[in-house]
Design an enzyme around this catalytic site. Sequence first.
Site, mmCIF file in Angstrom:
data_model
loop_
_atom_site.group_PDB
_atom_site.id
_atom_site.type_symbol
_atom_site.label_atom_id
_atom_site.label_comp_id
_atom_site.label_asym_id
_atom_site.label_seq_id
_atom_site.Cartn_x
_atom_site.Cartn_y
_atom_site.Cartn_z
ATOM 1 N N ASP A 58 5.711 -13.418 1.629
ATOM 2 C CA ASP A 58 5.593 -12.280 0.541
ATOM 3 C C ASP A 58 5.318 -12.968 -0.736
ATOM 4 O OD1 ASP A 58 6.186 -9.184 0.267
ATOM 5 O OD2 ASP A 58 7.031 -10.155 -1.508
ATOM 6 N N GLN A 84 10.169 -0.960 4.484
ATOM 7 C CA GLN A 84 9.245 -1.778 5.362
ATOM 8 C C GLN A 84 9.638 -1.079 6.638
ATOM 9 O OE1 GLN A 84 8.145 -5.121 4.447
ATOM 10 N NE2 GLN A 84 6.897 -4.767 6.236
ATOM 11 N N LYS A 124 13.847 -7.509 5.532
ATOM 12 C CA LYS A 124 13.272 -8.027 4.452
ATOM 13 C C LYS A 124 14.149 -9.455 4.033
ATOM 14 C CE LYS A 124 9.418 -8.125 1.677
ATOM 15 N NZ LYS A 124 7.987 -7.857 2.023
ATOM 16 N N ASN A 142 -2.183 -13.779 -2.467
ATOM 17 C CA ASN A 142 -2.800 -13.412 -1.130
ATOM 18 C C ASN A 142 -3.315 -12.290 -0.985
ATOM 19 O OD1 ASN A 142 -1.734 -12.328 1.566
ATOM 20 N ND2 ASN A 142 -3.008 -14.262 2.017
ATOM 21 N N SER A 168 0.617 -9.401 11.741
ATOM 22 C CA SER A 168 1.944 -10.137 12.147
ATOM 23 C C SER A 168 2.411 -9.747 13.316
ATOM 24 C CB SER A 168 3.039 -10.022 10.820
ATOM 25 O OG SER A 168 2.810 -10.750 9.811
ATOM 26 N N LYS A 174 11.485 -7.013 11.090
ATOM 27 C CA LYS A 174 10.030 -7.538 10.893
ATOM 28 C C LYS A 174 9.909 -7.177 9.260
ATOM 29 C CE LYS A 174 6.450 -9.836 11.613
ATOM 30 N NZ LYS A 174 6.972 -10.647 10.481
#
Length: 447
Positions: free
Chosen positions: A168, A113, A128, A242, A379, A92
């Site tokens: 991202d 991550q 990623k 964001n 997510s 993920k």
Amino acid sequence: MNVNEYIASVLETVKKRNPGEAEFHQAVEEVLETLKPVIEAHPEFQAAGLIERLVEPERIIKFRVPWVDDNGKVQVNRGYRIQFNDAIGPYKGGIRFRGNVTESVIKFLGFEQIFKNSLTGLPIGGGKGGSDFDPKGKSDAEVMRFCQSFMTELHKYIGADVDVPAGDIGVGGREIGFMFGQYKRLTNLYEGVLTGKGLTYGGSLARTEATGFGLCYFTDEMLKANGKSFKDQTVVISGSGNVAIYAAVKATALGGKVVAMSDSNGYVYDKNGIDIAAVKQIKEVNRGRIKDYLADHPDAVYGDNCSDIWGVKCDIALPCATQNEIDEASAKKLIANGCYCVSEGANMPSTPEAIAALQGAGVLFGPAKAANAGGVATSALEMSQNSMRYSWTFEEVDEKLHGIMVNIFKNCESAAAKYGMPGNYAAGANIAGFLKVANAMMAQGIV
Ligand code: NDP
Ligand code: 2IT
């Protein structure tokens, strides 16, 4: 081998095997340095070659992304997906579209991550992806053709129970929509293969806000643990994408005053407090530049070097743009101006020298892996809702996100204390994130 020799030998192999990949080396070194007391306490990890396995991605996928621009010219970019570690769940992690994307950048992001996703407490592994394609300045039709070409290759390697990408830098709702459409067309599957989807096709309420809101929830918890709060504090936020926008919304809601924001060209300072609705209009609707803020805000001033934002006097700084945006000189400027809290919305925004300077000066430091984990946590909540074929209200998701961020802070705080580094939340995040993954890897044999 003693722990220092062991870590030094792993680092040497990482550098030899990944030559020239400075960002990846930096991320690995930062984590391994802080894990030393844990590795010392668990000799079985060394015996199982656990750290050697952890720093080697399970799979690196690299591919050509050909597309045709609006002038009919053929363009070629390079795409990546790095499936780093699936010990605790399907891979993920986001997809980044930006001119400066290299294998090193995707590798550092994928490595971080692993620990971030573990900290969320949810069952997600680390991955990623991205491309050196830059959506900025491209038409919607060009972005669509690029995304379709990217997914035409990527779809072979992902799936709702395999690997679930998200956004991202340079990848927002528009890009996710184009990629989802192409995935569905190629596979004939309507499944939660991407997160950050639109609300009409399986997206979760509050995912758009989640990283910025989560950053402020984490920071608020860290401030409270140290007798402080956002109330009446001056806040500087780098970036205006964001993460930055929703960090500004929540920092303001918690009583802070955001006085500066930036993009890759420069920064704006508004002594009256940044008008966030105006930034949203400029960035989310017009896809414009932060400099456009000056048009309707006569008291605002603009500086055309984005890193000068760290010279703006503030109490709390939230770096929300990109890696290594705070170097030692910027950290020293923040300290000299009385900033007492730096909490990372971006991934690896502070250089090792900057972190050392900030921690050395007693600045409260919220590390990215913990502080920005709210995005990927939400997510994972989107994945849950997709699996249930159900959706929660904004308030339900926001409440879960808040609970997750409070827990992450507590886990960082207690892991740091347990291993003799009280108040070092960066070490605490690495240790707490690592232990769950390490235990899962130990249970699953040499894989
Ligand atoms: P966006 O693309 O929405 O915004 C990125 C912002 O950072 C823009 O203001 C951009 O400026 C600026 N920026 C990008 N690259 C650079 C650079 N090289 N130098 C200076 N400024 C730069 O991305 P996000 O807000 O999603 O991501 C921001 C950071 O947060 C990244 O580090 C990302 O990895 C991290 N993150 C994102 C999450 C998410 O859910 N989206 C989750 C966790 C972390 P410009 O407009 O000029 O390009
Ligand atoms: O860095 C990150 O955590 C993200 N870009 C979000 C990843 C995700 O899968 O939501």
